[in-house]
Design an enzyme around this catalytic site. Structure first.
Site, mmCIF file in Angstrom:
data_model
loop_
_atom_site.group_PDB
_atom_site.id
_atom_site.type_symbol
_atom_site.label_atom_id
_atom_site.label_comp_id
_atom_site.label_asym_id
_atom_site.label_seq_id
_atom_site.Cartn_x
_atom_site.Cartn_y
_atom_site.Cartn_z
ATOM 1 C CG LEU A 139 59.700 -22.038 25.812
ATOM 2 C CD1 LEU A 139 60.543 -20.874 25.307
ATOM 3 C CD2 LEU A 139 60.229 -23.347 25.250
ATOM 4 N N GLY A 140 58.362 -22.341 30.284
ATOM 5 C CA GLY A 140 58.606 -22.309 31.720
ATOM 6 C C GLY A 140 57.724 -21.293 32.411
ATOM 7 N N GLY A 156 57.823 -18.667 35.808
ATOM 8 C CA GLY A 156 58.637 -18.052 36.840
ATOM 9 C C GLY A 156 57.814 -17.130 37.715
ATOM 10 N N GLY A 157 58.497 -16.459 38.627
ATOM 11 C CA GLY A 157 57.803 -15.566 39.536
ATOM 12 C C GLY A 157 57.212 -14.349 38.857
ATOM 13 C CG PHE A 158 59.172 -11.423 37.825
ATOM 14 C CD1 PHE A 158 58.729 -10.311 38.511
ATOM 15 C CD2 PHE A 158 60.296 -12.097 38.279
ATOM 16 C CE1 PHE A 158 59.406 -9.865 39.626
ATOM 17 C CE2 PHE A 158 60.977 -11.635 39.386
ATOM 18 C CZ PHE A 158 60.539 -10.523 40.076
ATOM 19 N NE ARG A 204 51.076 -19.905 31.917
ATOM 20 C CZ ARG A 204 50.888 -21.110 32.464
ATOM 21 N NH1 ARG A 204 50.964 -21.242 33.791
ATOM 22 N NH2 ARG A 204 50.617 -22.167 31.725
ATOM 23 C CB VAL A 205 58.798 -18.044 29.124
ATOM 24 C CG1 VAL A 205 59.588 -17.748 27.847
ATOM 25 C CG2 VAL A 205 59.199 -17.069 30.216
ATOM 26 C CE LYS A 250 59.368 -13.407 32.721
ATOM 27 N NZ LYS A 250 60.649 -13.208 33.400
ATOM 28 C CG ASP A 297 66.066 -11.971 39.134
ATOM 29 O OD1 ASP A 297 66.487 -12.464 40.206
ATOM 30 O OD2 ASP A 297 65.063 -12.387 38.548
#
Length: 661
Positions: A347-348, A350-352, A354-355, A370, A466
């Site tokens: 799905l995406g 990010g910095g923390f 993968r989802v 995640k 955040d």
């Protein structure tokens, strides 16, 4: 021969004209005029078989339609009984079964690989225009049809998801005990199907051949067949096979409309074919060594596979995690849910982490998983404790955190799946549809409501730390839900958070965090203020491609406000299609929430009051804002402090450094 044909013609004419009282019986099918299709055939000794090899379908129907409807449109009562046997090629191994069918047609399209009992196929299995009812004798477990097991009797209406089913069994008339039967045992069995049109009651009874009809039916279902039945319907049998060869036999059949079907003469029924002893002997003498060798190799391979799978799906689990119970997911379940964390389920990034999108097999719930790398075990117990605690949060504008999983150096967080993805994609990634101002304002209010719940309305104070557009997800109705609690911290009301580690996303971090590193609810409010401007202006917090005055979004809106042209900052893609008062409110409130002095920022409860128009927004001029701060008791500093909004990044920094607090 001519006399037989004449008698049959007279009987058919009578049945068509007097369908209400039709009555027939077949003690074997020798000489019977049946409508056969597919692999169905009648043997010379009167045995009707529907299939005799793999990947086949077969149907056998009474050749003329029967009149099932009364003059008032209700389905009439009927009863039938038949004797059948399902004989698999290999003992107790079968694929699909047989069904007694009532249908508006006796012709069915062929299903792929002989599936769907021969009466349905994928494109029509849920179609209300099928006008088909069936009593299935199913010997295959298909979870897609909600089957209870691989040996059951079910009532099917227009598709193979039974409205009522039960494991194959019968009630003993002597003891009343329910005794199990195996449909694929190769044994001959007797079935009675009776429908009471007045009471809309359908009974299905099963027993081994030779026993009297049980007093208690196996299935008793209240169902009105009037919406299924047309005036004229066909009755018969259908079956299918897929992988293994299976013989589906019908030995005798009796049917009557508006009355009790005649009892079959069991002594007159044809015999099942006997298995050849010579063939069986050859199988044992020649094939047995090969089978044994193959079995040994298969066992070794299976053991190796099991060991590899255990290593592959091994979780990190410690004793202290037992208390978290249902919040702990197994890695195997998440691996299967995401189809092995394949890129097509991504799905995406990010910095923390993968989802991935996934579907939990047990509950059929769609989730987002995640994967977060965690190099250090220090503080893991406290971190997991907070994750589980956050799983108790319940608010319509928060994405539900369902639980977690630990494996090696990975931590996996499981959330509810949001079908419309993140808000930033609708603001910046040139989506096919533009968010209207009404949708944006509702999203802002929704996120504000969720943040108020975190700060003031839950058992503990929750700092999100955040808040940004990419962490706001949209559900199926485009409602905004705050997500990603991977950086969240909790502390008791009336105390201060213990953490001094500065985290967040550049552009949303409150100025005082760079000096103290101590987050609080006011630092969340700062990020929310930037978020409000982001949604209203359709611009990222920092845009290095813009002119000097427009690089920092907060500064740019502040400049527009001081010039008296604050609406210039509104998203040009809206083409002025917005409520002017609401747009001004959001822009000014965004500036107030993102003020460089934490004392100048309102609480989230005040933010909700401003958005709901329950309280007037303070004047953003120096004197007005100073009065507002002192009035609400957030700040009591020296009188010479300046509260005007900064004109640039430099003045923002100067305001922070000279303000003292």
């Amino acid at each position: 021969m001519f006399s037989k044909l004449l008698m049959w013609f007279i009987f058919m004419s009578y049945a068509v004209s007097k369908g209400d009282g039709v009555d027939f019986i077949y003690n074997g099918f020798r000489g019977a005029n049946m409508s056969l299709d597919g692999a169905a055939e009648i043997t010379s000794d009167g045995l009707l078989y529907l299939t005799d090899s793999e990947q086949q379908t077969g149907q056998a129907f009474f050749p003329i339609p029967l009149h099932f409807k009364s003059s008032r449109g209700k389905t009439q009562s009927f009863s039938t009984n038949f004797v059948f046997a399902i004989v698999p090629q290999f003992p107790n191994v079968s694929s699909f079964g047989a069904a007694f069918v009532i249908s508006s047609s006796k012709e069915f399209p062929e299903s792929p690989l002989g599936e769907y009992m021969g009466i349905f196929y994928p494109k029509n299995t849920h179609n209300s225009s099928n006008h088909t009812a069936a009593i299935e004798l199913d010997t295959c477990y298909n979870p897609e049809f909600d089957d209870i097991d691989d040996n059951h009797v079910g009532v099917d209406i227009n598709n193979l998801k039974s409205i009522h089913s039960a494991p194959a069994a019968y009630f003993s008339n002597t003891s009343g005990e329910l005794k199990n039967l195996s449909l694929k045992s190769g044994e001959i069995m007797h079935v009675w199907v009776e429908y009471n049109g007045l009471g809309n009651l359908l009974n299905v009874t099963l027993s081994p051949i030779g026993l009297p009809k049980p007093d208690l039916p196996l299935l008793s279902t209240e169902v009105d067949l009037s919406s299924i039945m047309l005036d004229d319907m066909y009755v018969g049998f259908s079956s299918s096979t897929r992988v293994f060869s299976v013989y589906h036999y019908i030995l005798g059949w009796s049917f009557k409309m508006n009355g009790q079907a005649k009892a079959l003469d069991l002594s007159s029924l044809p015999k099942l074919p006997r298995k050849g002893h010579k063939k069986k002997s050859e199988l044992l003498t020649i094939g047995f060594p090969v089978i044994v060798l193959f079995s040994i190799l298969a066992a070794i391979s299976a053991i190796g596979l099991i060991v590899r799978r255990k290593i592959k799906f091994a979780d990190v689990f410690e004793d202290w995690e037992c208390e978290y119970g249902p919040h702990r997911f197994s890695y195997k379940d998440l691996f299967m849910a995401t189809k092995g964390f394949k890129d097509r389920e991504l799905l995406g990034v990010g910095g923390f982490g993968r989802v991935y999108r996934g579907m939990l097999s047990a509950s059929k719930i769609e989730v987002a998983v995640k994967k977060v790398s965690h190099e250090s075990q220090q503080g893991m117990r406290e971190f997991i404790s907070e994750i589980v605690t956050l799983g108790h949060l319940r608010h319509r504008n928060l994405v539900q955190l369902l639980g977690y999983c630990r494996r090696k150096r990975e931590l996996l967080l499981v959330y509810d799946f949001m079908p419309n993805g993140s808000l930033d994609k609708f603001l910046f990634d040139h989506p096919n549809s533009l968010l209207t101002w009404h949708q944006r304002f509702r999203i802002i209010k929704g996120v504000a409501s969720g943040l108020l719940y975190l700060h003031e309305e839950w058992d503990q104070v929750v700092l999100h730390r955040d808040i940004k557009a990419s962490n706001v997800l949209l559900d199926s109705e485009m409602n905004g839900r705050l997500s990603d609690f991977g950086l969240a911290r909790l502390y008791d009301h009336g105390t201060n958070p213990q953490t001094t580690h500065m985290v967040g996303t550049f552009g949303y971090i409150a100025p005082e965090l760079t000096r103290t590193g101590k987050p609080n609810t006011s630092t969340d409010v700062f990020a929310f203020g930037v978020f409000m401007l982001e949604v209203a202006c359709g611009r990222r917090p920092i845009d290095t491609q813009s002119s000097v005055d427009e690089v920092i979004l907060v500064d740019w809106v502040s400049i527009c406000w001081r010039r008296g042209t604050i609406l210039v900052a509104a998203d040009s893609k809206l083409v002025h299609d917005y409520e002017v008062e609401e747009m001004e409110l959001v822009l000014k409130l965004g500036l107030l929430c993102s003020h460089p002095l934490s004392a100048a920022r309102p609480s989230m409860r005040q933010v909700m009051q401003f958005l709901d128009r329950d309280a007037p927004l303070p004047d953003l001029s120096s004197d007005g804002l100073r009065s507002a701060i002192l009035g609400v008791g957030h700040y009591k500093g020296s009188d010479d402090l300046r509260f005007s909004l900064p004109s640039s990044t430099t003045s923002l920094q100067e305001s922070v450094l000279s303000g003292g607090h």
